[in-house]
Design an enzyme around this catalytic site. Structure first.
Site, PDB file in Angstrom:
ATOM      1  N   ASP A 169      54.859 -94.647 -31.323  1.00 57.78           N
ATOM      2  CA  ASP A 169      55.855 -95.630 -30.912  1.00 57.78           C
ATOM      3  C   ASP A 169      55.120 -96.746 -30.176  1.00 57.78           C
ATOM      4  OD1 ASP A 169      55.342 -94.642 -28.335  1.00 57.78           O
ATOM      5  OD2 ASP A 169      57.072 -93.312 -28.366  1.00 57.78           O
ATOM      6  N   LYS A 188      55.584 -83.341 -24.057  1.00 60.28           N
ATOM      7  CA  LYS A 188      54.904 -84.034 -25.151  1.00 60.28           C
ATOM      8  C   LYS A 188      53.558 -84.577 -24.653  1.00 60.28           C
ATOM      9  CE  LYS A 188      59.309 -85.476 -27.208  1.00 60.28           C
ATOM     10  NZ  LYS A 188      60.167 -86.634 -27.560  1.00 60.28           N
ATOM     11  N   LYS A 243      62.476 -97.721 -33.734  1.00 66.47           N
ATOM     12  CA  LYS A 243      61.593 -98.124 -32.657  1.00 66.47           C
ATOM     13  C   LYS A 243      61.229 -99.605 -32.802  1.00 66.47           C
ATOM     14  CE  LYS A 243      61.124 -93.940 -30.929  1.00 66.47           C
ATOM     15  NZ  LYS A 243      61.437 -93.554 -29.543  1.00 66.47           N
ATOM     16  N   ASN A 273      60.726 -98.119 -25.791  1.00 70.18           N
ATOM     17  CA  ASN A 273      59.866 -97.151 -25.097  1.00 70.18           C
ATOM     18  C   ASN A 273      59.104 -97.757 -23.918  1.00 70.18           C
ATOM     19  OD1 ASN A 273      59.730 -95.811 -28.198  1.00 70.18           O
ATOM     20  ND2 ASN A 273      60.038 -94.389 -26.489  1.00 70.18           N
ATOM     21  N   HIS A 288      68.827 -87.320 -24.152  1.00 75.32           N
ATOM     22  CA  HIS A 288      67.599 -87.480 -24.922  1.00 75.32           C
ATOM     23  C   HIS A 288      67.126 -86.163 -25.523  1.00 75.32           C
ATOM     24  CE1 HIS A 288      63.057 -87.307 -24.878  1.00 75.32           C
ATOM     25  NE2 HIS A 288      63.270 -88.300 -25.725  1.00 75.32           N
ATOM     26  N   GLU A 333      71.388 -87.130 -29.804  1.00 73.79           N
ATOM     27  CA  GLU A 333      70.262 -87.568 -30.637  1.00 73.79           C
ATOM     28  C   GLU A 333      69.841 -86.464 -31.602  1.00 73.79           C
ATOM     29  OE1 GLU A 333      66.175 -90.077 -29.835  1.00 73.79           O
ATOM     30  OE2 GLU A 333      66.810 -88.625 -28.316  1.00 73.79           O
TER      31      GLU A 333
END
Length: 392
Positions: free
Chosen positions: A40, A76, A191, A222, A322, A342
């Protein structure tokens, strides 16, 4: 003559409440590989490397009477081993406790690791345990978690993100959008955040033309724009009729988000990167978001999520949690104001069950608790485990 009637409820014989104790807990560190490295705007600005895997912390709990629950947290790029390590240090504080006292147990776990604070890795480790306790509580009641919390709806509007990452060529983004809509998903998010903003506008124009004006469309920067860029892009994006612009600025820039939200017709969404209720409160206090996007595993679990959504509802905010749809579907279904959830299919290999989507909405399962169980693939991807207590 006086006639005495007796209600049906008065004739019911009530025994003592059935109490239980936590007897066994298993922690598992699981690494989920992604088939394609994910990029992203944070990758394009050089702040992060492409994402190749997601680390999960699973907590499985069982009581003396044989009731079970499951919960998870995740990280992540970095932090997964730290979550597992912290959970190992504090988990034995739960053995012998009444699993129904979830709020008290959350506080007990926080104090067990008080020197590392009440946000970030520490509470993300606790989140897996907290979510497992809520799953257990709903299963003991024989209810889906949404029903235990008090559902306002049996399905939630859903949108897809995974088909619109910046590493994906525009033509493939269009194909992914077509497939998502055909599968029953209601909205499309792509994105943005290319160094050349004109590239973002060309890409977005192609998507809007492809899906038409009636399909809900969102964008996500982001956190990679500065204030002037966010202002210019916000004005340029007005023509696309977006549901929201997500994370246009640094996640902690509450004042910048507030000024931007006040200047645009398009709603501003943010919150996913914040790691506590207190941090989200700063957004709410400043009027920095039209749509708040908390992540239950990131802010400490369902106990903390419910505190936050009470604040959000009081301030008439929209809700779009999220990631982690397996958890957030239930929490969104219990939010009074019509929310979004989402859709990510990344986690599907971890579970034996699949969520149902139709007519633009994700359906709340009729299974008790979260309605998920760990798959054999999840067991195969497990890199470390830790157990306390004795399984009944």
């Amino acid at each position: 003559m006086v006639t005495t009637t007796r209600s049906a409820s008065a004739s019911v014989q009530h025994g003592e409440a059935t109490l239980d104790t936590l007897a066994w807990i298993k922690l598992s560190s699981v690494t989920l590989p992604l088939p394609t490295p994910i990029s992203d705007a944070k990758v394009l600005t050089g702040r992060q490397k492409p994402m190749t895997e997601v680390a999960f912390l699973f907590a499985e709990v069982a009581t003396a009477q044989g009731h079970e629950g499951i919960g998870f947290s995740y990280s992540k790029r970095a932090g997964g081993p730290a979550q597992f390590a912290h959970a190992k240090e504090v988990v034995d504080n739960l053995i012998g406790e009444d699993p129904s006292d979830i709020g008290r147990l959350w506080t007990k776990l926080v104090w067990a690791g008080a020197s590392v604070g009440r946000s970030g890795v520490a509470t993300q480790a606790i989140a897996a345990l907290d979510i497992a306790l809520w799953d257990l509580k709903a299963k003991r009641a024989g209810l889906p978690l949404a029903k235990l919390l008090g559902a306002h709806r049996d399905s939630v509007r859903c949108y897809n993100t995974s088909g619109g990452f910046l590493h994906t060529p525009t033509g493939e983004v269009l194909d992914n959008a077509t497939a998502s809509i055909a599968s029953g998903i209601g909205g499309i998010k792509i994105k943005v955040g290319h160094p050349d903003t004109r590239q973002d506008l060309r890409r977005l124009s192609a998507v809007r033309e492809h899906i038409g004006d009636d399909v809900p469309l969102m964008v996500d920067a982001n956190q990679q724009w500065d204030r002037p860029t966010a202002q210019r892009m916000g004005r340029a994006l007005e023509e696309f009729g977006l549901v929201w612009i997500e994370e246009p600025l640094d996640a902690y820039d509450a004042q910048g988000h507030a000024a931007l939200a006040a200047s645009l017709d398009t709603p501003v969404a943010t919150g996913e990167m914040l790691a506590s209720v207190a941090e989200h409160y700063e957004l709410i206090r400043h009027g920095a978001a039209d749509v708040i996007q908390p992540d239950a595993p990131r802010i400490g679990g369902i106990t903390q999520f419910l505190k936050l959504t009470a604040l959000a509802e009081h301030n008439n905010l929209q809700l779009a949690p999220h990631f982690a749809m397996e958890i957030h579907l239930h929490l969104a279904a219990a939010y009074p104001i019509e929310p979004w959830v989402e859709h990510f299919d990344w986690l599907e290999p971890l579970f034996n069950e699949r969520l149902t989507i139709r007519d633009g909405r994700m359906q709340v399962s009729s299974l008790p608790g979260l309605g998920v169980s760990l798959s054999e693939q999840a067991r195969a991807w497990t890199v470390a485990t830790h157990e306390v207590g004795t399984r009944p």
